[in-house]
Design an enzyme around this catalytic site. Structure first.
Site, PDB file in Angstrom:
ATOM      1  N   ARG A 100      11.789  -1.155  10.030  1.00 59.68           N
ATOM      2  CA  ARG A 100      10.885  -0.752  10.869  1.00 59.68           C
ATOM      3  C   ARG A 100      10.749  -1.764  12.182  1.00 59.68           C
ATOM      4  NH1 ARG A 100       5.528   0.516   7.646  1.00 59.68           N
ATOM      5  NH2 ARG A 100       4.630  -0.294   9.642  1.00 59.68           N
TER       6      ARG A 100
ATOM      7  N   LYS B 111       0.736  -1.260   0.008  1.00 62.12           N
ATOM      8  CA  LYS B 111      -0.036  -0.070  -0.040  1.00 62.12           C
ATOM      9  C   LYS B 111       0.836   1.417  -0.010  1.00 62.12           C
ATOM     10  CE  LYS B 111      -2.307  -0.655   3.979  1.00 62.12           C
ATOM     11  NZ  LYS B 111      -1.845  -1.570   4.264  1.00 62.12           N
TER      12      LYS B 111
END
Ligand code: AMP
Length: 216
Positions: free
Chosen positions: A160, A13
């Site tokens: 991350r 996304k």
């Protein structure tokens, strides 16, 4: 054009949102990026959401909705915008509907990126990003020219915290329980389009643009 991007974590996304935003010349609004920015700046909100994000859980709806409301009050959304990672719950979707009505605006499409569950863990665990410019790579599917280094900035890439194995499973469970049902919500409104999330970023973008009635 006002778009919502749906799809599980790891479906691409964020990458697609950046590409679409540049094609359509509208701002890319990622609630995940906004929370990460608050964390990096050490704001009160950043401190509140830090532990929630690290656990792979969702930030409470009222906190998230208030942040989005502020963002959509800025003048750059006049020509449309792309929401990436919002809404993620039924309450957020209802809030957004109401916000759009208050703004006198209408959602154009909710684009859902479809991808087989087995691919998601690899997509997330191989993801690396540049702490300076935010560019996103994948160690095998979309590697930088020099391993571990951003093509644009030359900065060492980072993973991350919430892409680490421990957190990935929880994020997927949260998605299935709270976000996947939104597909039905938008489908019932007649605004859902499903796009295969497999293929190169450019192929996925081309399909999405076609679905949106745009040509390049
Ligand atoms: P993302 O970058 O979209 O994967 O978001 C990273 C993390 O930020 C999520 O795992 C949540 O902890 C938090 N987050 C982002 N967007 C939302 C949202 N719409 N509602 C609740 N939490 C969110």
């Amino acid at each position: 054009m006002i778009l919502i991007l749906l799809g599980p974590p790891g479906a691409g996304k964020g990458t697609q949102a950046k590409l679409l935003a540049s094609e359509l010349r509208v701002p890319h609004i990622s609630t995940g990026d906004m929370f990460r920015d608050h964390k990096a700046r050490g704001t009160e909100l950043g401190k509140t959401v830090d532990a929630i994000m690290a656990s792979g859980g969702l930030v409470p709806d009222d906190v998230t909705n208030a942040m989005v409301k502020d963002r959509l009050a800025r003048p750059d959304v006049g020509g449309g915008f792309i929401l990436d990672g919002y809404p993620r719950t039924a309450a957020q979707a209802a809030y957004l509907d109401q916000l759009l009505v208050a703004m006198g605006r209408k959602l154009d499409r909710a684009v859902s990126y479809e991808i087989a569950q087995e691919l998601l863990v690899d997509r997330m665990s191989g993801r690396r990003s540049c702490p300076k410019c935010g560019a996103v790579y994948h160690v095998t599917a979309n590697p930088p020219r020099q391993a571990g280094t951003c093509d644009r900035e030359g900065t060492p890439l980072v993973q991350r915290d919430d892409d680490k194995a421990e957190t990935v499973a929880r994020r997927l469970t949260e998605y299935e329980a709270k976000t996947a049902p939104l597909k039905r919500y938008y489908s019932e409104q007649g605004s859902l389009s499903e796009v295969p999330g497999t293929g190169t970023p450019d192929q996925v973008l081309a399909t999405a643009l076609r679905v949106l009635g745009r040509t390049r």
